[in-house]
Scaffold this active site. Sequence first.
Site, PDB file in Angstrom:
ATOM      1  N   LYS A  52     -70.071 -19.480  17.324  1.00 45.05           N
ATOM      2  CA  LYS A  52     -68.954 -19.049  18.187  1.00 45.05           C
ATOM      3  C   LYS A  52     -69.371 -19.117  19.662  1.00 45.05           C
ATOM      4  O   LYS A  52     -68.602 -19.581  20.525  1.00 45.05           O
ATOM      5  CB  LYS A  52     -68.536 -17.615  17.819  1.00 45.05           C
ATOM      6  CG  LYS A  52     -67.846 -17.538  16.457  1.00 45.05           C
ATOM      7  CD  LYS A  52     -67.736 -16.122  15.910  1.00 45.05           C
ATOM      8  CE  LYS A  52     -67.199 -16.131  14.492  1.00 45.05           C
ATOM      9  NZ  LYS A  52     -67.200 -14.808  13.842  1.00 45.05           N
ATOM     10  N   GLN A  96     -69.118  -8.696  14.845  1.00 44.09           N
ATOM     11  CA  GLN A  96     -69.383  -9.507  13.662  1.00 44.09           C
ATOM     12  C   GLN A  96     -69.554  -8.608  12.436  1.00 44.09           C
ATOM     13  O   GLN A  96     -70.318  -7.663  12.435  1.00 44.09           O
ATOM     14  CB  GLN A  96     -70.647 -10.362  13.898  1.00 44.09           C
ATOM     15  CG  GLN A  96     -70.942 -11.355  12.799  1.00 44.09           C
ATOM     16  CD  GLN A  96     -69.861 -12.424  12.649  1.00 44.09           C
ATOM     17  OE1 GLN A  96     -69.347 -12.951  13.627  1.00 44.09           O
ATOM     18  NE2 GLN A  96     -69.504 -12.734  11.409  1.00 44.09           N
ATOM     19  N   ASP A 119     -60.021 -11.226  16.800  1.00 42.03           N
ATOM     20  CA  ASP A 119     -60.126 -11.450  15.346  1.00 42.03           C
ATOM     21  C   ASP A 119     -58.812 -11.072  14.652  1.00 42.03           C
ATOM     22  O   ASP A 119     -58.605 -11.406  13.487  1.00 42.03           O
ATOM     23  CB  ASP A 119     -61.254 -10.590  14.752  1.00 42.03           C
ATOM     24  CG  ASP A 119     -62.575 -11.354  14.669  1.00 42.03           C
ATOM     25  OD1 ASP A 119     -62.528 -12.596  14.592  1.00 42.03           O
ATOM     26  OD2 ASP A 119     -63.639 -10.699  14.667  1.00 42.03           O
TER      27      ASP A 119
END
Length: 295
Positions: A52, A96, A119
């Site tokens: 990412k 994460q 997200d």
Amino acid sequence: MQRIDGKAVSLHIQQQIAFEITRRKESGLNIPHLAAILVGHDGGSETYVASKMKTCETVGMGSSLIRYPAEVSEAELIAKVRELNGLDHITGILVQMPLPKQINPHHVIMAIHPQKDVDGFHPLNTGLMMKGLPCHIPATPQGILLLLEYYKIDTEGKHCVVLGRSDIVGKPMSVLMSRSSYPGNCTVTLCHSRTKNLPEICRTADILIAAIGKPEMVTPDFVKEGAVVIDVGTTRVPDISKKSGYALKGDVAFDLVKDKCSWITPVPGGVGPMTIASLMLNTLHSASLKFESYS
Ligand code: NAP
């Protein structure tokens, strides 16, 4: 069988994002910036976050990686999220997953400002998505929609079977495929580990989306002739022939199933790269996203 090339579509989207960021720079507008929080040293998480961060660099976006040891407390993590919420130059925040067991992931997700929740895991974004209002859509389901759109795959009136009911893939996917716009307008069946007659139900699918994390469980007896098969699964299985010592396996037995399908995604190179492209899109749009009413 036509192969859906997620890597190529992802690169195409990244080029569009890079173009938009250059335009923003030239116009003196703010540059999107993704802040990622990584707790501990899980191999998979390290790889995903590194990828990412690298993509941010590729498209010209700012990025910051904030690391914590596996023993970090929930309070400390949430304090960092709140600090990032207050920094104007940070347009996207991701934590994460998975997190160590002393930390409740829901508490951390709830702490992220919905505008910066790229997200799309915050309940406000989930609720807005259910209502079809502007929001951050979770990256993997959005990536799948982008693939269907790119290849102009017809979805209207089709029976879509989604395998797996996770909050990040299966559930949002089922909502999105049933919405009244393209790609969508499907009749959706959502299956899980308690579903009876799984192969029988899957065989009625025009579009089969597998997100269960069971390597190669979807065999030809799950697939109708001419179906579109989207494989979300990515499980690391030991493989001594690989330098890394493992191979990535999807939920679909690709070689056995491919000749029955009209379209199919490979693993790797299918849904995975699209998840990252979607995350970049969410971070790009974050600053301009207008929620219906939220302050
Ligand atoms: P998850 O949280 O691991 O949940 C798995 C889901 O599959 C659950 O709903 C479970 O049912 C269901 N399931 C498990 N075994 C089953 C079986 N034998 N028959 C029917 N259903 C079964 O799911 P996830 O986080 O969505 O991950 C799924 C897979 O996608 C994993 O391989 C993950 O690594 C991969 N993934 C890939 C990406 C990407 O970018 N490519 C992104 C996210 C996830 P219950 O609810 O009944 O337990």
